[in-house]
Design a protein around this motif. Structure first.
Motif, PDB file in Angstrom:
ATOM      1  N   LEU A 151      45.227  68.681  42.163  1.00 17.76           N
ATOM      2  CA  LEU A 151      44.244  69.449  42.918  1.00 17.76           C
ATOM      3  C   LEU A 151      42.845  68.889  42.716  1.00 17.76           C
ATOM      4  N   ASN A 152      42.646  68.104  41.659  1.00 15.20           N
ATOM      5  CA  ASN A 152      41.337  67.533  41.374  1.00 15.20           C
ATOM      6  C   ASN A 152      41.251  66.126  41.949  1.00 15.20           C
ATOM      7  N   ASP A 153      40.228  65.909  42.754  1.00 15.17           N
ATOM      8  CA  ASP A 153      40.014  64.593  43.352  1.00 15.17           C
ATOM      9  C   ASP A 153      38.921  63.899  42.555  1.00 15.17           C
ATOM     10  N   ASN A 154      39.293  63.380  41.362  1.00 14.51           N
ATOM     11  CA  ASN A 154      38.308  62.832  40.446  1.00 14.51           C
ATOM     12  C   ASN A 154      37.761  61.501  40.941  1.00 14.51           C
ATOM     13  N   GLU A 155      36.495  61.285  40.616  1.00 15.82           N
ATOM     14  CA  GLU A 155      35.856  60.013  40.982  1.00 15.82           C
ATOM     15  C   GLU A 155      36.219  58.947  39.956  1.00 15.82           C
ATOM     16  N   ILE A 156      36.390  57.738  40.441  1.00 14.85           N
ATOM     17  CA  ILE A 156      36.609  56.589  39.576  1.00 14.85           C
ATOM     18  C   ILE A 156      35.649  55.490  39.999  1.00 14.85           C
ATOM     19  N   ILE A 157      35.436  54.543  39.105  1.00 14.61           N
ATOM     20  CA  ILE A 157      34.630  53.380  39.432  1.00 14.61           C
ATOM     21  C   ILE A 157      35.501  52.142  39.255  1.00 14.61           C
ATOM     22  N   LYS A 158      35.459  51.257  40.230  1.00  9.05           N
ATOM     23  CA  LYS A 158      36.226  50.026  40.178  1.00  9.05           C
ATOM     24  C   LYS A 158      35.255  48.857  40.030  1.00  9.05           C
ATOM     25  N   PHE A 159      35.429  48.107  38.948  1.00  8.20           N
ATOM     26  CA  PHE A 159      34.614  46.918  38.726  1.00  8.20           C
ATOM     27  C   PHE A 159      35.362  45.684  39.245  1.00  8.20           C
ATOM     28  N   TYR A 160      34.647  44.809  39.891  1.00 12.24           N
ATOM     29  CA  TYR A 160      35.227  43.555  40.382  1.00 12.24           C
ATOM     30  C   TYR A 160      34.513  42.408  39.683  1.00 12.24           C
ATOM     31  N   LEU A 161      35.226  41.798  38.745  1.00 15.05           N
ATOM     32  CA  LEU A 161      34.622  40.817  37.855  1.00 15.05           C
ATOM     33  C   LEU A 161      35.318  39.462  38.006  1.00 15.05           C
ATOM     34  N   PRO A 162      34.553  38.405  38.138  1.00 16.89           N
ATOM     35  CA  PRO A 162      35.163  37.089  38.342  1.00 16.89           C
ATOM     36  C   PRO A 162      35.795  36.525  37.069  1.00 16.89           C
ATOM     37  N   ILE A 163      36.878  35.774  37.258  1.00 18.69           N
ATOM     38  CA  ILE A 163      37.508  35.034  36.161  1.00 18.69           C
ATOM     39  C   ILE A 163      37.255  33.550  36.425  1.00 18.69           C
ATOM     40  N   THR A 164      36.595  32.913  35.503  1.00 16.11           N
ATOM     41  CA  THR A 164      36.266  31.487  35.688  1.00 16.11           C
ATOM     42  C   THR A 164      37.147  30.620  34.804  1.00 16.11           C
ATOM     43  N   TYR A 165      37.480  29.476  35.357  1.00 16.55           N
ATOM     44  CA  TYR A 165      38.276  28.500  34.609  1.00 16.55           C
ATOM     45  C   TYR A 165      37.731  27.123  34.985  1.00 16.55           C
ATOM     46  N   ASN A 166      37.259  26.396  33.949  1.00 16.59           N
ATOM     47  CA  ASN A 166      36.587  25.105  34.185  1.00 16.59           C
ATOM     48  C   ASN A 166      35.427  25.257  35.172  1.00 16.59           C
ATOM     49  N   ASN A 167      34.608  26.273  34.915  1.00 19.66           N
ATOM     50  CA  ASN A 167      33.407  26.552  35.719  1.00 19.66           C
ATOM     51  C   ASN A 167      33.717  26.846  37.189  1.00 19.66           C
ATOM     52  N   GLU A 168      34.910  27.328  37.450  1.00 20.49           N
ATOM     53  CA  GLU A 168      35.298  27.667  38.821  1.00 20.49           C
ATOM     54  C   GLU A 168      35.937  29.047  38.829  1.00 20.49           C
ATOM     55  N   ILE A 169      35.554  29.865  39.806  1.00 24.13           N
ATOM     56  CA  ILE A 169      36.143  31.203  39.924  1.00 24.13           C
ATOM     57  C   ILE A 169      37.557  31.063  40.488  1.00 24.13           C
ATOM     58  N   VAL A 170      38.539  31.446  39.687  1.00 27.52           N
ATOM     59  CA  VAL A 170      39.937  31.255  40.086  1.00 27.52           C
ATOM     60  C   VAL A 170      40.658  32.581  40.352  1.00 27.52           C
ATOM     61  N   ALA A 171      40.056  33.686  39.928  1.00 24.05           N
ATOM     62  CA  ALA A 171      40.696  34.993  40.129  1.00 24.05           C
ATOM     63  C   ALA A 171      39.647  36.093  39.938  1.00 24.05           C
ATOM     64  N   THR A 172      40.084  37.325  40.175  1.00 25.95           N
ATOM     65  CA  THR A 172      39.167  38.467  40.072  1.00 25.95           C
ATOM     66  C   THR A 172      39.846  39.623  39.349  1.00 25.95           C
ATOM     67  N   TYR A 173      39.116  40.179  38.371  1.00 21.77           N
ATOM     68  CA  TYR A 173      39.579  41.423  37.742  1.00 21.77           C
ATOM     69  C   TYR A 173      39.223  42.594  38.657  1.00 21.77           C
ATOM     70  N   GLU A 174      40.149  43.529  38.768  1.00 22.06           N
ATOM     71  CA  GLU A 174      39.841  44.831  39.359  1.00 22.06           C
ATOM     72  C   GLU A 174      40.090  45.850  38.260  1.00 22.06           C
ATOM     73  N   VAL A 175      39.007  46.317  37.663  1.00 20.49           N
ATOM     74  CA  VAL A 175      39.104  47.224  36.518  1.00 20.49           C
ATOM     75  C   VAL A 175      38.795  48.641  36.986  1.00 20.49           C
ATOM     76  N   VAL A 176      39.713  49.543  36.738  1.00 21.18           N
ATOM     77  CA  VAL A 176      39.538  50.939  37.142  1.00 21.18           C
ATOM     78  C   VAL A 176      39.168  51.762  35.912  1.00 21.18           C
ATOM     79  N   LYS A 177      38.125  52.564  36.068  1.00 21.67           N
ATOM     80  CA  LYS A 177      37.634  53.382  34.947  1.00 21.67           C
ATOM     81  C   LYS A 177      37.201  54.736  35.499  1.00 21.67           C
ATOM     82  N   SER A 178      37.414  55.774  34.713  1.00 21.50           N
ATOM     83  CA  SER A 178      36.961  57.105  35.139  1.00 21.50           C
ATOM     84  C   SER A 178      35.441  57.122  35.225  1.00 21.50           C
ATOM     85  N   TYR A 179      34.953  57.720  36.301  1.00 24.26           N
ATOM     86  CA  TYR A 179      33.496  57.786  36.486  1.00 24.26           C
ATOM     87  C   TYR A 179      32.889  58.983  35.761  1.00 24.26           C
TER      88      TYR A 179
END
Length: 244
Positions: free
Chosen positions: A140-168
Motif C-alpha cells: 500500500l506504500n509507494d515509497n520513493e527510491i533513488i537510482k544512481f547511474y555510475l560509470p565503470i571504467t576499464y583502461n580509462n574507458e567506460i565499459v559498463a554502468t552501475y544502476e544502484v537502487v537505494k531508499s530515498y
C-alpha cells in the motif's frame, strides 16, 4: 501623533512581509543546496565502495558480455553486507550494449531497457533519478527510491554502468532534519533583527517627535518675541512722533 502611529504601523507591516519573504527564499535555496550535497555525497561514497568491492573481481571481458556464475556468487556475497546494512537496496550492472550482466536482485531479470529509467538517464546524462518503488505491487506504500547511474571504467574507458537502487527515505529524512534546524535558525535570526529594527525605529520616532515639538516651541517663542519687539518698535515710533 496620528502620523507617528501611521508610519510605525507601515514599517511594522512592510518589514514583517520583507523578513518573511526573505526567510522563505533562503529556506528554499538552502533546502535545494542541502539536497544536492547529500545526494552527491551518497553517490560518491557508493561509487567509491563499489569501485573497491566489485571492480577488482571483474575483467574487461566480463563487463562486455556476461559474468560467470562463480563471479556472480562472489559479488552476491560481497554486496550482501551493503544490502543488509541498508547502504543500498540492489545493484545492477549494464553493459554498453544495454544488456543486463549482473543483478543482486534475482527477481529483476529485465533485459530490454527501452522504457527503463536507465535509458532515460543515459540519454539525458543524468547521474541519478528519484522515482517511485513499484516493485511490490501488493504494498500500500509507494515509497520513493533513488537510482544512481555510475560509470565503470576499464583502461580509462567506460565499459559498463552501475544502476544502484537505494531508499530515498534516509536522504529525505536528512534533508528534512537539516531544513528544520536551518529554518528555525533563520526565522529566529530574522525575528531578532525585526524586533531590534522596530525598537530602533520606535526610539528614532520618539526622538524625531521630541525634536519636532522643540522646534515648534522655539518657532512659537520666536514669533512671540518678534511680535513683542515689533509692538515695542511701533510704540517707540509713536512716542517719538508725539514728542516732535
Amino acid at each position: 501623533m496620528k502620523k507617528k502611529h501611521y508610519l510605525i504601523k507601515n514599517f511594522v507591516v512592510y518589514s514583517f512581509v520583507a523578513c518573511f519573504v526573505i526567510g522563505i527564499l533562503l529556506i528554499i535555496f538552502i533546502n535545494s543546496h542541502v539536497k544536492k550535497d547529500k545526494i552527491y555525497s551518497d553517490q560518491q561514497v557508493i561509487h567509491l565502495t563499489l569501485h573497491y568491492i566489485v571492480e577488482p573481481e571483474l575483467s574487461g571481458e566480463d563487463l562486455k558480455d556476461a559474468i560467470s556464475q562463480s563471479k556472480i556468487k562472489l559479488l552476491d556475497n560481497k554486496l550482501q553486507q551493503l544490502i543488509n546494512e541498508d547502504t543500498i537496496s540492489s545493484v545492477r550492472i549494464w553493459s554498453n550494449k544495454n544488456k543486463l550482466i549482473y543483478s543482486s536482485n534475482k527477481d529483476f531479470l529485465e533485459i530490454n531497457i527501452a522504457d527503463s529509467d536507465l535509458k532515460k538517464a543515459l540519454e539525458s546524462n543524468l547521474t541519478y533519478i528519484i522515482t517511485k518503488d513499484n516493485s511490490n505491487k501488493t504494498s500500500l506504500n509507494d515509497n520513493e527510491i533513488i537510482k544512481f547511474y555510475l560509470p565503470i571504467t576499464y583502461n580509462n574507458e567506460i565499459v559498463a554502468t552501475y544502476e544502484v537502487v537505494k531508499s530515498y527515505s534516509d536522504i529525505k529524512y536528512h534533508i528534512k532534519e537539516l531544513t528544520i534546524i536551518i529554518s528555525v535558525s533563520i526565522f529566529l535570526g530574522l525575528a531578532l533583527l525585526y524586533t531590534l529594527l522596530i525598537k530602533v525605529i520606535y526610539n528614532s520616532s520618539k526622538t524625531l517627535i521630541s525634536q519636532n515639538k522643540a522646534l515648534t516651541k522655539n518657532k512659537l517663542d520666536l514669533e512671540a518675541s518678534y511680535e513683542t519687539l515689533n509692538n515695542a518698535y511701533k510704540s517707540t515710533i509713536i512716542t517719538l512722533d508725539r514728542l516732535q
